[in-house]
Design a protein around this motif. Structure first.
Motif, PDB file in Angstrom:
ATOM      1  N   LEU A  82       0.849  -1.184   0.000  1.00 26.69           N
ATOM      2  CA  LEU A  82       0.000   0.000   0.000  1.00 26.69           C
ATOM      3  C   LEU A  82       0.888   1.238   0.000  1.00 26.69           C
ATOM      4  CD1 LEU A  82      -2.822  -0.881   2.579  1.00 26.69           C
ATOM      5  CD2 LEU A  82      -2.971  -0.880   0.087  1.00 26.69           C
ATOM      6  N   GLY A  83       0.591   2.134  -0.936  1.00 27.31           N
ATOM      7  CA  GLY A  83       1.321   3.389  -0.967  1.00 27.31           C
ATOM      8  C   GLY A  83       0.888   4.312   0.149  1.00 27.31           C
ATOM      9  N   ASP A  84       1.467   5.494   0.181  1.00 27.15           N
ATOM     10  CA  ASP A  84       1.131   6.428   1.246  1.00 27.15           C
ATOM     11  C   ASP A  84      -0.332   6.843   1.138  1.00 27.15           C
ATOM     12  OD1 ASP A  84       2.059   7.707  -1.186  1.00 27.15           O
ATOM     13  OD2 ASP A  84       1.760   9.599  -0.111  1.00 27.15           O
ATOM     14  N   SER A  85      -0.951   6.964   2.333  1.00 22.66           N
ATOM     15  CA  SER A  85      -2.349   7.410   2.449  1.00 22.66           C
ATOM     16  C   SER A  85      -3.292   6.590   1.566  1.00 22.66           C
ATOM     17  CB  SER A  85      -2.462   8.902   2.107  1.00 22.66           C
ATOM     18  OG  SER A  85      -1.654   9.668   2.969  1.00 22.66           O
ATOM     19  N   SER A  86      -3.152   5.291   1.648  1.00 21.37           N
ATOM     20  CA  SER A  86      -4.042   4.422   0.866  1.00 21.37           C
ATOM     21  C   SER A  86      -4.552   3.287   1.761  1.00 21.37           C
ATOM     22  CB  SER A  86      -3.316   3.858  -0.355  1.00 21.37           C
ATOM     23  OG  SER A  86      -2.216   3.060   0.056  1.00 21.37           O
ATOM     24  N   GLN A  87      -5.595   2.628   1.308  1.00 23.41           N
ATOM     25  CA  GLN A  87      -6.178   1.534   2.090  1.00 23.41           C
ATOM     26  C   GLN A  87      -6.752   0.459   1.176  1.00 23.41           C
ATOM     27  OE1 GLN A  87      -9.289   3.332   4.442  1.00 23.41           O
ATOM     28  NE2 GLN A  87     -10.817   3.067   2.838  1.00 23.41           N
ATOM     29  N   GLN A  88      -7.005  -0.675   1.778  1.00 21.30           N
ATOM     30  CA  GLN A  88      -7.585  -1.793   1.047  1.00 21.30           C
ATOM     31  C   GLN A  88      -8.641  -2.434   1.946  1.00 21.30           C
ATOM     32  OE1 GLN A  88      -5.348  -3.217  -2.080  1.00 21.30           O
ATOM     33  NE2 GLN A  88      -5.249  -5.304  -1.244  1.00 21.30           N
ATOM     34  N   ILE A  89      -9.795  -2.720   1.384  1.00 16.54           N
ATOM     35  CA  ILE A  89     -10.895  -3.316   2.153  1.00 16.54           C
ATOM     36  C   ILE A  89     -11.145  -4.719   1.632  1.00 16.54           C
ATOM     37  CG2 ILE A  89     -13.324  -3.146   2.802  1.00 16.54           C
ATOM     38  CD1 ILE A  89     -13.126  -0.137   2.442  1.00 16.54           C
ATOM     39  N   GLY A  90     -11.254  -5.652   2.565  1.00 19.75           N
ATOM     40  CA  GLY A  90     -11.541  -7.040   2.200  1.00 19.75           C
ATOM     41  C   GLY A  90     -12.569  -7.636   3.154  1.00 19.75           C
ATOM     42  N   THR A  91     -13.027  -8.804   2.817  1.00 22.29           N
ATOM     43  CA  THR A  91     -14.050  -9.477   3.619  1.00 22.29           C
ATOM     44  C   THR A  91     -13.542 -10.834   4.079  1.00 22.29           C
ATOM     45  OG1 THR A  91     -15.825  -8.382   2.393  1.00 22.29           O
ATOM     46  CG2 THR A  91     -16.415 -10.353   3.654  1.00 22.29           C
ATOM     47  N   LEU A  92     -13.737 -11.109   5.374  1.00 28.80           N
ATOM     48  CA  LEU A  92     -13.428 -12.423   5.937  1.00 28.80           C
ATOM     49  C   LEU A  92     -14.734 -13.213   6.007  1.00 28.80           C
ATOM     50  CD1 LEU A  92     -11.147 -11.322   8.924  1.00 28.80           C
ATOM     51  CD2 LEU A  92     -10.472 -11.835   6.565  1.00 28.80           C
ATOM     52  N   TYR A  93     -14.735 -14.411   5.436  1.00 28.16           N
ATOM     53  CA  TYR A  93     -15.938 -15.241   5.422  1.00 28.16           C
ATOM     54  C   TYR A  93     -15.837 -16.269   6.558  1.00 28.16           C
ATOM     55  CZ  TYR A  93     -16.442 -13.150   0.832  1.00 28.16           C
ATOM     56  OH  TYR A  93     -16.549 -12.252  -0.198  1.00 28.16           O
ATOM     57  N   MET A  94     -16.872 -16.292   7.411  1.00 31.38           N
ATOM     58  CA  MET A  94     -16.822 -17.127   8.607  1.00 31.38           C
ATOM     59  C   MET A  94     -18.180 -17.774   8.859  1.00 31.38           C
ATOM     60  SD  MET A  94     -14.457 -14.695  11.019  1.00 31.38           S
ATOM     61  CE  MET A  94     -13.740 -16.125  11.792  1.00 31.38           C
ATOM     62  N   SER A  95     -18.196 -18.730   9.786  1.00 33.82           N
ATOM     63  CA  SER A  95     -19.449 -19.401  10.141  1.00 33.82           C
ATOM     64  C   SER A  95     -19.359 -19.915  11.573  1.00 33.82           C
ATOM     65  CB  SER A  95     -19.747 -20.557   9.181  1.00 33.82           C
ATOM     66  OG  SER A  95     -18.746 -21.551   9.284  1.00 33.82           O
ATOM     67  N   THR A  96     -20.516 -20.288  12.110  1.00 35.83           N
ATOM     68  CA  THR A  96     -20.584 -20.854  13.461  1.00 35.83           C
ATOM     69  C   THR A  96     -21.121 -22.277  13.371  1.00 35.83           C
ATOM     70  OG1 THR A  96     -22.810 -19.964  13.760  1.00 35.83           O
ATOM     71  CG2 THR A  96     -20.977 -18.618  14.544  1.00 35.83           C
ATOM     72  N   SER A  97     -20.753 -23.109  14.338  1.00 34.09           N
ATOM     73  CA  SER A  97     -21.231 -24.495  14.363  1.00 34.09           C
ATOM     74  C   SER A  97     -22.657 -24.550  14.895  1.00 34.09           C
ATOM     75  CB  SER A  97     -20.314 -25.357  15.230  1.00 34.09           C
ATOM     76  OG  SER A  97     -20.354 -24.916  16.572  1.00 34.09           O
ATOM     77  N   ASP A  98     -23.340 -25.641  14.570  1.00 33.38           N
ATOM     78  CA  ASP A  98     -24.735 -25.796  14.993  1.00 33.38           C
ATOM     79  C   ASP A  98     -24.883 -25.826  16.506  1.00 33.38           C
ATOM     80  OD1 ASP A  98     -25.557 -25.917  12.369  1.00 33.38           O
ATOM     81  OD2 ASP A  98     -25.418 -28.104  12.265  1.00 33.38           O
ATOM     82  N   SER A  99     -23.870 -26.336  17.199  1.00 33.24           N
ATOM     83  CA  SER A  99     -23.980 -26.529  18.647  1.00 33.24           C
ATOM     84  C   SER A  99     -23.411 -25.369  19.460  1.00 33.24           C
ATOM     85  CB  SER A  99     -23.250 -27.817  19.045  1.00 33.24           C
ATOM     86  OG  SER A  99     -21.882 -27.749  18.675  1.00 33.24           O
ATOM     87  N   LEU A 100     -23.019 -24.295  18.805  1.00 36.50           N
ATOM     88  CA  LEU A 100     -22.405 -23.177  19.527  1.00 36.50           C
ATOM     89  C   LEU A 100     -23.441 -22.484  20.403  1.00 36.50           C
ATOM     90  CD1 LEU A 100     -19.701 -21.719  19.832  1.00 36.50           C
ATOM     91  CD2 LEU A 100     -20.454 -20.124  18.057  1.00 36.50           C
ATOM     92  N   SER A 101     -23.112 -22.324  21.672  1.00 35.96           N
ATOM     93  CA  SER A 101     -24.033 -21.694  22.614  1.00 35.96           C
ATOM     94  C   SER A 101     -24.035 -20.182  22.448  1.00 35.96           C
ATOM     95  CB  SER A 101     -23.637 -22.048  24.051  1.00 35.96           C
ATOM     96  OG  SER A 101     -23.675 -23.443  24.251  1.00 35.96           O
ATOM     97  N   SER A 102     -25.091 -19.582  22.980  1.00 38.00           N
ATOM     98  CA  SER A 102     -25.185 -18.125  22.928  1.00 38.00           C
ATOM     99  C   SER A 102     -24.032 -17.498  23.700  1.00 38.00           C
ATOM    100  CB  SER A 102     -26.513 -17.665  23.526  1.00 38.00           C
ATOM    101  OG  SER A 102     -27.597 -18.156  22.772  1.00 38.00           O
ATOM    102  N   GLY A 103     -23.565 -16.342  23.215  1.00 40.69           N
ATOM    103  CA  GLY A 103     -22.475 -15.646  23.884  1.00 40.69           C
ATOM    104  C   GLY A 103     -21.662 -14.832  22.907  1.00 40.69           C
ATOM    105  N   SER A 104     -20.596 -14.221  23.420  1.00 35.84           N
ATOM    106  CA  SER A 104     -19.684 -13.414  22.606  1.00 35.84           C
ATOM    107  C   SER A 104     -18.369 -14.162  22.442  1.00 35.84           C
ATOM    108  CB  SER A 104     -19.443 -12.057  23.267  1.00 35.84           C
ATOM    109  OG  SER A 104     -20.659 -11.327  23.353  1.00 35.84           O
ATOM    110  N   TYR A 105     -17.870 -14.205  21.208  1.00 41.11           N
ATOM    111  CA  TYR A 105     -16.671 -14.973  20.900  1.00 41.11           C
ATOM    112  C   TYR A 105     -15.671 -14.087  20.147  1.00 41.11           C
ATOM    113  CZ  TYR A 105     -19.661 -18.900  22.099  1.00 41.11           C
ATOM    114  OH  TYR A 105     -20.503 -19.756  22.757  1.00 41.11           O
ATOM    115  N   PRO A 106     -14.397 -14.079  20.589  1.00 43.80           N
ATOM    116  CA  PRO A 106     -13.398 -13.237  19.920  1.00 43.80           C
ATOM    117  C   PRO A 106     -12.816 -13.914  18.680  1.00 43.80           C
ATOM    118  CG  PRO A 106     -12.413 -14.335  21.799  1.00 43.80           C
ATOM    119  CD  PRO A 106     -13.860 -14.737  21.790  1.00 43.80           C
TER     120      PRO A 106
END
Length: 373
Positions: A82-106
Motif C-alpha cells: 500500500l502506498g502512502d495514504s491508501s487503504q484496502q478493504i476485504g471481507t473475511l468469510y466465517m461461520s458458526t457451528s450448529d452446537s455453539l451456545s449463545s455468547g460473545s466470541y473473539p
C-alpha cells in the motif's frame, strides 16, 4: 549577503524521513448477531496512513472452537503493498457451528507489516435458542394401585432455559406432585424428576396417553414445550380359596382334602401352584400345579390326607402370577374320629376260628407223619 546566509542555513536543516503508518480495523460484522450454524462476514480495513509505502503480508485469523474461518477476498489474500495514504478493504468469510451456545466470541486478526505484526479483534455475538425435548418412562400400574414414572427434560438447543417448570393435568391419571420447579437448564444439559402416578379407580385396563407442559424463559420471553408419555393400567387377578374341606376324617384312614380356588378377576392368573401341609395328619402328595385360571372361573384340587390324631389342622398355600408374583394361604381345623372298637362276640368268633384252624393243621400234620413211617 543576507540572502546567501539564509539559503545556506536552509540547505543545512535536517529533512524528516518518510515513514508508513499501518492501520488495521474492523469496519463491520454482518449480521451483527449470528445464529448457531449460520455464516457471517467481517469487513476488514487495512490502511497505510503514512507518507511512504508499506508491505503487508497475508492476513491470518485465529478463532475459538465453534467459530470457523472460511477464507477471504482476493484483496487480502496473499501479500500486497500500500502506498502512502491508501487503504484496502476485504471481507473475511466465517461461520458458526450448529452446537455453539449463545455468547460473545473473539476472532483475532493478524496482519504482518514490514516485519512487524498488527492485531485487531472482532467480537462475534451468537444468539442461540433453547430447545427442550422430554422423555417419559412408560409405566404399567395395576388397577387401584400407584406407580412411579421419571421424566427427563433435555435442552438440545444452544441457549439456556431459565426458570423452567414441569406440570401434568389429567382426569384419568393423577400425578403427585402435579407441578415441580426445575433448575436452569443450560444448553446440552438435562434434568430428571420422578412422579408418583395413580390411575383413577374407575379406569378400565389399557394404555392411556398423558401430556405435560414445560414452561420456561428464553431471553426473558415465555416459552412452552410439551411432554408426552403413556401409562398402562393392568388388570389384577383376585384369587380366593373358596373352600378347604377334609371329608369324613378317621384316624389312620386315608381321606380327601378338597381345595376350591376361585379367580374373582378382573385379570388372568397364571402359573398357579397349590401346596398343602397338615398338623396331625400325613399328606400323600402335597403339591399340585394348576396352571391358568381366567377371571370368574374356579378350579378344584384334591389331596390324599391320613389323620394321625383326632385334631387335624391343614393349610393351603397358593402362588400365582398376574402382573407380578403373588401368594395367599388359608388354614382350617378338622376333628378326626377314631375307628370303632371290635365287639367281644366278634373277638370270640375269631378265637374259635383260630383254634379250629390250628387243630385242623395239627391233625393233618400228624397223619402225614404216620404215613411216612
Amino acid at each position: 549577503m543576507k540572502k546567501t546566509i539564509i539559503t545556506a542555513l536552509l540547505l543545512l536543516a535536517p529533512v524528516a524521513a518518510a515513514t508508513p503508518e499501518p492501520r488495521v480495523n474492523v469496519e463491520s460484522i454482518e449480521p451483527s448477531s449470528v445464529a448457531p450454524g449460520n455464516s457471517f462476514e467481517v469487513d476488514l480495513v487495512v490502511a497505510n496512513d503514512g507518507d511512504s509505502a508499506a508491505s503487508f503480508g497475508p492476513v491470518s485469523v485465529e478463532t475459538v472452537e465453534g467459530v470457523q474461518y472460511r477464507g477471504t477476498t482476493s484483496t487480502l489474500d496473499g501479500s500486497f503493498t500500500l502506498g502512502d495514504s491508501s487503504q484496502q478493504i476485504g471481507t473475511l468469510y466465517m461461520s458458526t457451528s450448529d452446537s455453539l451456545s449463545s455468547g460473545s466470541y473473539p476472532v483475532e486478526i493478524e496482519v504482518p507489516v514490514d516485519g512487524a505484526s498488527y492485531f485487531e479483534t472482532a467480537t462475534i455475538n451468537v444468539d442461540g435458542s433453547a430447545s427442550l425435548v422430554s422423555s417419559f418412562s412408560s409405566a404399567e400400574i395395576e388397577q387401584g394401585r400407584s406407580g412411579e414414572v421419571s421424566v427427563t427434560v433435555e435442552n438440545s438447543g444452544t441457549d439456556a432455559a431459565s426458570a423452567p417448570s414441569l406440570s401434568f393435568s389429567s382426569d384419568e391419571v393423577f400425578f403427585s406432585p402435579s407441578s415441580v420447579s426445575l433448575r436452569e437448564i443450560p444448553a446440552g444439559e438435562s434434568v430428571t424428576r420422578t412422579f408418583n402416578v395413580t390411575p383413577d379407580e374407575s379406569l378400565s385396563s389399557g394404555t392411556r396417553q398423558v401430556t405435560g407442559t414445560v414452561e420456561y424463559l428464553e431471553d426473558s420471553e415465555a416459552e412452552t414445550a410439551e411432554v408426552q408419555g403413556t401409562v398402562t393400567v393392568l388388570d389384577r387377578a383376585e384369587m380366593a380359596l373358596d373352600s378347604l374341606d377334609l371329608e369324613n376324617p378317621v384316624v389312620g384312614q386315608e381321606s380327601e382334602l378338597s381345595v376350591e380356588l376361585e379367580n374373582l378377576g378382573p385379570g388372568e392368573a397364571e402359573s398357579i401352584t397349590i401346596e398343602v401341609s397338615c398338623d396331625g395328619a400325613d399328606v400323600g402328595s402335597s403339591r399340585t400345579f394348576v396352571g391358568q385360571v381366567d377371571a370368574d372361573e374356579s378350579v378344584p384340587a384334591v389331596f390324599p390326607v391320613t389323620p394321625t390324631s383326632e385334631d387335624v389342622s391343614c393349610t393351603a398355600s397358593v402362588s400365582y402370577v398376574d402382573s407380578e408374583e403373588r401368594s395367599l394361604s388359608q388354614s382350617a381345623g378338622f376333628s378326626a374320629s377314631t375307628p370303632p372298637p371290635v365287639p367281644p362276640a366278634a373277638v370270640a368268633v375269631v378265637v374259635v376260628l383260630v383254634l379250629v384252624g390250628a387243630g385242623v393243621w395239627y391233625r393233618r400234620r400228624s397223619r402225614d407223619e404216620l404215613e411216612e413211617v
